[in-house]
Design an enzyme around this catalytic site. Structure first.
Site, PDB file in Angstrom:
ATOM      1  N   GLU A 178      44.237  40.423  46.855  1.00 17.45           N
ATOM      2  CA  GLU A 178      44.257  40.763  45.429  1.00 17.45           C
ATOM      3  C   GLU A 178      44.020  39.523  44.556  1.00 17.45           C
ATOM      4  O   GLU A 178      44.706  39.305  43.553  1.00 17.45           O
ATOM      5  CB  GLU A 178      45.572  41.453  45.053  1.00 17.45           C
ATOM      6  CG  GLU A 178      45.690  42.852  45.622  1.00 17.45           C
ATOM      7  CD  GLU A 178      46.835  43.656  45.009  1.00 17.45           C
ATOM      8  OE1 GLU A 178      46.712  44.883  44.917  1.00 17.45           O
ATOM      9  OE2 GLU A 178      47.858  43.056  44.599  1.00 17.45           O
ATOM     10  N   GLU A 252      44.920  49.500  50.369  1.00 13.34           N
ATOM     11  CA  GLU A 252      46.336  49.783  50.136  1.00 13.34           C
ATOM     12  C   GLU A 252      46.424  51.066  49.342  1.00 13.34           C
ATOM     13  O   GLU A 252      46.167  51.075  48.130  1.00 13.34           O
ATOM     14  CB  GLU A 252      47.029  48.642  49.379  1.00 13.34           C
ATOM     15  CG  GLU A 252      47.187  47.364  50.175  1.00 13.34           C
ATOM     16  CD  GLU A 252      48.009  46.317  49.429  1.00 13.34           C
ATOM     17  OE1 GLU A 252      48.706  46.685  48.448  1.00 13.34           O
ATOM     18  OE2 GLU A 252      47.956  45.133  49.823  1.00 13.34           O
TER      19      GLU A 252
END
Length: 608
Positions: A178, A252
């Site tokens: 991320e 995710e």
């Protein structure tokens, strides 16, 4: 055959392949239970599992590296392969994961803090190419990249035979984590990619980002994937806009969430989560369930968030996942298995059933020892003109004890620039108050009984920030500490890592006498419980305030009456037939000397 990335999707063994994966972090599960959790992943219909790699556990100190015991990643990969499961490996160096510092080792922060405890974290987008000033994590700061290179050089060579190109289960490796939520320096990502290749990674690389960060967090030539928990269509559309061709993948899919101390236990309706999973699979996307099995933040390893107010994460990483902390299927397991069966083969027969549990039993902790009498637990005292941080003392977890003397008797106003994270203050051994980072507290008033009274401050590292610009999160008393406006400049700082209870001095323990005065201040309480047939259990500490618990020397983690979590998971493999030793470090006081081992968890209320 290695995984191939084609314009129209993944291919494996020259055939179309869809990744249906679940998050299973080996470091949050007792190694004696890895095989059980992997078997349950296969029975769900998963063909892959995903795991992060926590740099700070594998390398607790600079120059050290561990791949043993609960950190035996090659063994975990072998067990996954034995179940016929592929693996998505996410070595960071930054992992977030609600894990201490996002996996970045505390020793990266060992340089002295700046004025008033400034962290020097810099701009999130900075390339960090200078060696001036504090080390910049997640950047091209040469000091950071050198440390990352050493980490990857230790981690990856033992894993090369486990890559799919060598016949192993690892089909892809994630680049950073991320990153688009933190920075936009593609040069930093390119340097990490170069390191991975240089250390033997020859399977596909991928990045993951939330929908709004896909452009910033990606690297040309590396597969982009998206992270989301809802709004599936919009998230996949954002991924396709950032990456017009190639596989659609959600790395995710958040099917639950984590908890923080002082809040409620977070849950997500199984039907709602299953409906979003069906949307992902109907769209043709590959998916990784975050989390399939959350596990536990054993010991001190939980992370924290700080978006203006510091909030540490609880010990349980239950995450409202498909398996609970003990590995039992939750209602989500059956709901997700039904959805997966619509889109992919699922093993025939029923799913897993709950495992055996320990029959409830109470235990008396009938001996006690004051913490400050256990000098062998503390590191050497280091004299300085200011309080030294935990990192400067060479430790990453636990507590720091600070000692000095008060110059005068009478009213005293103690002020500290920064308390990271929770300070208990004592004068001549008597508690006079607590300062909490979470509550933005910096000052405490008390009466000094005499000139030369001993001031002791015990600071708990409650977990380093794991997300956002506050990653440069040193622990201890940081900056100036004054009394009545006058700086205190004769300190002795001692680390208290609590990583080995063998240092506890048994001679310091005395039997608890209800008629005698209680021990004042932090104290270690001990007792035994005799078991016939060990099995998974949950430790309940009703009437206790705040501290940590161990069973047979295994660190279960933190407890706190603030909640929401009210029980600590006890893995069956740490128990044994016959006597079992229970140790509790209570930082304040307790109304009882009894603890209980229960068959079911209590993670707290789901509403205020």
């Amino acid at each position: 055959m290695p995984l191939e990335i084609a314009d129209d999707g993944f291919r494996l063994d020259d055939r179309p392949f869809r990744v249906i994966s679940g998050g299973l972090h080996y470091f949050r599960v007792h190694p004696g239970q890895w095989a059980d959790r992997l078997r349950k992943a296969r029975l769900l219909g998963l063909n892959t599992v995903e795991t992060y790699v926590p740099w700070n556990l594998h390398a607790p100190r600079a120059g050290e590296f561990r791949l043993d015991g609960g950190l035996d990643l090659p063994r975990f990969l072998d067990l996954a392969a034995a179940e016929g499961l592929y693996v998505l490996l996410r070595p960071g160096p930054y992992i977030c994961a609600e894990w201490d510092g996002g996996g970045l080792p505390g020793w990266l922060l060992a340089e002295a803090p700046g004025p008033r405890g400034t962290t020097g974290s810099g701009s999130a987008a900075s390339s960090g190419t200078t060696e001036d000033g504090p080390l910049l994590p997640r950047s091209r700061d040469p000091r950071f990249l050198d440390a990352v290179d050493d980490y990857l050089a230790a981690l990856l060579p033992p894993l090369t035979s486990h890559l799919a190109t060598g016949g192993g289960p690892v089909i892809a490796v994630q680049l950073e984590n991320e990153y688009g939520a933190f920075g936009d320096d593609s040069g930093y990502l390119a340097e990490l990619a170069r390191m991975l290749r240089a250390h033997g990674v020859d399977v596909p690389l991928f990045t993951c980002d939330q929908p709004g960060d896909l452009a910033r967090g990606g690297l040309d030539g590396v597969l982009r994937t998206v992270n989301l928990g809802s709004r599936v269509d919009a998230g996949l559309a954002a991924l396709r806009a950032a990456q017009p061709q190639g596989p659609l993948m959600c790395s995710e899919f958040w099917i639950g969430w984590f908890d923080r101390w002082g809040a409620t236990h977070t849950v997500r309706d199984p039907a709602d989560a299953a409906a979003d999973l069906d949307r992902l699979l109907t769209a043709g996307a590959s998916v990784n369930l975050y989390m399939f099995h959350g596990g536990t933040n054993f010991g001190f390893v939980n992370g924290a968030n700080d978006k203006g107010t510091y909030h540490p994460t609880v010990t349980s990483y239950d995450y409202d996942a498909l398996l609970d902390e003990a590995g039992d299927p939750t209602p989500k397991y059956a709901a997700f298995r039904e959805v997966i069966a619509r889109h992919a083969p699922v093993p025939a027969g029923p799913g897993p059933v709950p495992g055996p549990r320990l029959a409830p039993v109470a235990a008396e902790l009938d001996t006690v020892a004051p913490l400050f009498a256990q000098e062998r637990l503390f590191g050497p005292g280091v004299a300085s003109d200011r309080p030294l941080t935990m990192e400067e003392l060479g430790e990453g977890f636990g507590f720091v004890r600070y000692e000095t003397v008060l110059p005068t008797a009478g009213p005293a106003l103690l002020r500290a620039d920064l308390v990271h994270d929770r300070a208990q203050v004592f004068v001549d051994g008597q508690p006079v108050g607590v300062l909490e980072r979470e509550r933005h507290e910096h000052a405490l008033a008390f009466l000094a009984p005499r000139a030369g009274a001993r001031l002791t401050v015990l600071v708990e590292n409650q977990g380093r920030v794991n997300y956002g610009p506050a990653l440069h999160d040193r622990k201890g008393l940081i900056g100036d500490v004054t009394v009545n406006g006058v700086p205190l400049d004769r300190w002795t700082s001692s680390a208290l890592p609590l990583d080995d209870l063998a240092a506890l001095d048994p001679r310091a323990f005395i039997p608890v006498d209800p008629a005698a005065p209680p021990v004042v201040g932090p104290a270690c309480h001990r007792g035994t419980v005799t078991l016939d047939r060990p099995a998974d259990a949950y430790l309940a500490l009703d009437g206790w305030t705040k501290g940590l618990a161990w069973v047979n020397g295994f660190a279960l983690g933190r407890y706190w009456s603030r909640g929401p979590q009210r029980t600590l998971y006890v893995p069956g493999p740490v128990l044994r037939p016959g006597p079992n030793e229970l140790t509790v470090l209570e930082l304040h006081a307790t109304t009882t000397r009894t603890v209980r081992l229960l068959a079911r968890p209590d993670l707290g209320p789901t509403e205020d």
